[in-house]
Design a protein around this motif. Structure first.
Motif, PDB file in Angstrom:
ATOM      1  N   VAL A  97       0.888  -1.161   0.000  1.00 46.48           N
ATOM      2  CA  VAL A  97       0.000   0.000   0.000  1.00 46.48           C
ATOM      3  C   VAL A  97       0.926   1.210   0.000  1.00 46.48           C
ATOM      4  O   VAL A  97       1.812   1.315   0.856  1.00 46.48           O
ATOM      5  N   VAL A  98       0.778   2.099  -0.990  1.00 47.07           N
ATOM      6  CA  VAL A  98       1.650   3.280  -1.096  1.00 47.07           C
ATOM      7  C   VAL A  98       0.822   4.531  -0.807  1.00 47.07           C
ATOM      8  O   VAL A  98      -0.245   4.724  -1.381  1.00 47.07           O
TER       9      VAL A  98
ATOM     10  N   MET B 118       5.087   6.875   1.740  1.00 43.67           N
ATOM     11  CA  MET B 118       5.157   5.752   2.674  1.00 43.67           C
ATOM     12  C   MET B 118       4.791   4.476   1.924  1.00 43.67           C
ATOM     13  O   MET B 118       3.748   4.419   1.261  1.00 43.67           O
ATOM     14  N   VAL B 119       5.652   3.469   1.992  1.00 45.37           N
ATOM     15  CA  VAL B 119       5.380   2.179   1.360  1.00 45.37           C
ATOM     16  C   VAL B 119       5.152   1.163   2.477  1.00 45.37           C
ATOM     17  O   VAL B 119       6.064   0.879   3.257  1.00 45.37           O
ATOM     18  N   LEU B 120       3.943   0.649   2.561  1.00 45.50           N
ATOM     19  CA  LEU B 120       3.595  -0.303   3.623  1.00 45.50           C
ATOM     20  C   LEU B 120       3.447  -1.705   3.044  1.00 45.50           C
ATOM     21  O   LEU B 120       2.826  -1.866   1.984  1.00 45.50           O
TER      22      LEU B 120
ATOM     23  N   SER C 281      -2.746  -2.888   7.144  1.00 43.15           N
ATOM     24  CA  SER C 281      -1.360  -2.624   6.737  1.00 43.15           C
ATOM     25  C   SER C 281      -0.721  -1.539   7.603  1.00 43.15           C
ATOM     26  O   SER C 281       0.458  -1.619   7.931  1.00 43.15           O
ATOM     27  N   ARG C 282      -1.509  -0.512   7.979  1.00 41.71           N
ATOM     28  CA  ARG C 282      -0.967   0.559   8.829  1.00 41.71           C
ATOM     29  C   ARG C 282      -0.638   0.047  10.221  1.00 41.71           C
ATOM     30  O   ARG C 282       0.372   0.432  10.814  1.00 41.71           O
ATOM     31  N   LEU C 283      -1.505  -0.818  10.760  1.00 37.55           N
ATOM     32  CA  LEU C 283      -1.243  -1.399  12.092  1.00 37.55           C
ATOM     33  C   LEU C 283      -0.008  -2.297  12.044  1.00 37.55           C
ATOM     34  O   LEU C 283       0.834  -2.280  12.932  1.00 37.55           O
ATOM     35  N   TYR C 284       0.089  -3.058  10.948  1.00 35.07           N
ATOM     36  CA  TYR C 284       1.239  -3.956  10.771  1.00 35.07           C
ATOM     37  C   TYR C 284       2.527  -3.154  10.629  1.00 35.07           C
ATOM     38  O   TYR C 284       3.564  -3.512  11.192  1.00 35.07           O
ATOM     39  N   GLU C 285       2.444  -2.032   9.886  1.00 33.50           N
ATOM     40  CA  GLU C 285       3.615  -1.191   9.653  1.00 33.50           C
ATOM     41  C   GLU C 285       4.111  -0.554  10.947  1.00 33.50           C
ATOM     42  O   GLU C 285       5.311  -0.336  11.114  1.00 33.50           O
TER      43      GLU C 285
END
Length: 358
Positions: free
Chosen positions: A111-112, A203-205, A274-278
């Protein structure tokens, strides 16, 4: 190295057997992990076979030369020996690199997120330029690109744009693009012809799978609203857009790209996951970078990583001190020239770290 390759061969045989077991196929998380390991080990075992064949050819040629009974055979053996010895160092380097444990995140989709920074309208225009650059790059790689959400700038470009990309080793290729990108050029709105400096953050997640991050939906507030921007009446007059708020962390994700509320919710959930994982990955990267002191993989999202200077037609990557006078091609999607150098730098660092193992 032969011992290491034998261990790899044993593990490859073991994994080959495991991935056809019914209980493994049922366990999706385990199956995906083993399938990825199988692909990586297959490349290594094939290189291992080439290596063993090369060593065997060298031994055979040396034996013929030492025997020296047939002049013609000796001549052929000398040529074979020279050829094999030339190929050996490169093959050894390839194997050494493949033996370095891979980052498990590298194979993930991404996700970018691109956001305009300092510079007002010009920063939004630049964020649009970066989006086009990455879209073109992803398409050239044969990856699928899908828009998640966007907020357009008043003079063009985007205040913020989020998209997904899926394909082979997406995160491994794109992870170096996270950070602050700076542009130096004369804005379209500038009448005096002065060069301005603007910035955008990328930001690249790594896209998190459901089994990477479990989200308790009781912790998520779901809001539905009408989409804005292009899409016609069906998008703009129905409550199809979705905003998700993860209350324990305050992280918000939204999607308004699809006409279907259900599809928008799925996409927003993917971004939220993805944000939580990042967040967890960023902590790990910070710990790793302190341990490793690597400029490229520090994961510092506030670091100025690259400057695009239009008057001089140059792009400079500040992490590895690389300057290329090919701005027009790079901004049109030819960004692999920079990514290849960054990957090469990181691989060289990894080989140095692993040097004492071989």
């Amino acid at each position: 190295m032969i011992e290491k390759l034998q261990i790899i061969q044993q593990r490859f045989d073991e994994v080959s057997d495991l991935i056809i077991q019914p209980d493994i196929i049922v366990d999706q998380k385990r199956y995906v992990q083993l399938n990825k390991e199988y692909k990586d080990l297959k490349i290594l075992t094939e290189k291992g076979e080439q290596y063993k064949t090369l060593l065997s050819n060298i031994a055979e040629a040396e034996e013929i030369i030492s025997d020296a009974s047939d002049a013609e055979m000796v001549e052929m053996a000398k040529m074979q020996l020279e050829e094999a010895k030339e190929s050996l160092p490169e093959l050894e380097e390839d194997i050494k690199f493949l033996l370095i444990p891979k980052d498990p995140e590298d194979a993930k989709n991404i996700v970018v997120e691109i956001r305009a920074g300092t510079g007002g309208d010009e920063a939004s225009i630049f964020a649009g330029d970066l989006y086009r650059m990455y879209s073109k790059f992803c398409q050239d790689k044969g990856w699928n690109v899908s828009l998640v959400d966007s907020s357009e700038g008043t003079a063009g470009g985007f205040k913020e744009i989020i998209f997904e990309a899926s394909g082979e080793d997406c995160y491994g290729v794109m992870k170096f693009e996270s950070g602050v990108h700076r542009v130096q050029r004369v804005p379209q709105t500038e009448t005096q012809g002065r060069v301005h400096t603007s910035a955008a953050t990328v930001m690249v997640l790594p896209e998190a799978e459901e089994f990477d991050v479990e989200i308790n939906m009781n912790d998520v507030r779901v809001d539905y609203f009408c989409s804005s921007g292009p899409g016609g009446q069906s998008v703009n007059t129905t409550y199809s857009a979705v905003r998700l708020t993860h209350e324990p962390t305050g992280i918000v994700a939204q999607c308004q790209d699809q006409k279907s509320q259900h599809k928008n919710k799925d996409k927003a959930l993917k971004v939220l996951r993805s944000r939580l994982y990042e967040m967890e990955l960023a902590k790990k990267l910070e710990a790793d970078s302190q341990k490793r002191n690597s400029l490229v993989s520090s994961g510092d999202r506030s670091a100025k990583i690259r400057t695009y200077n239009y008057p001089q037609g140059r792009v400079t990557d500040h992490r590895i001190g690389l300057t290329l006078y090919d701005l027009q091609n790079i901004i049109n999607g030819d960004v692999h020239k920079l990514i290849d150098e960054l990957q090469l730098y990181q691989n060289t660092e990894k080989l140095k770290e692993a040097g004492e193992v071989f």
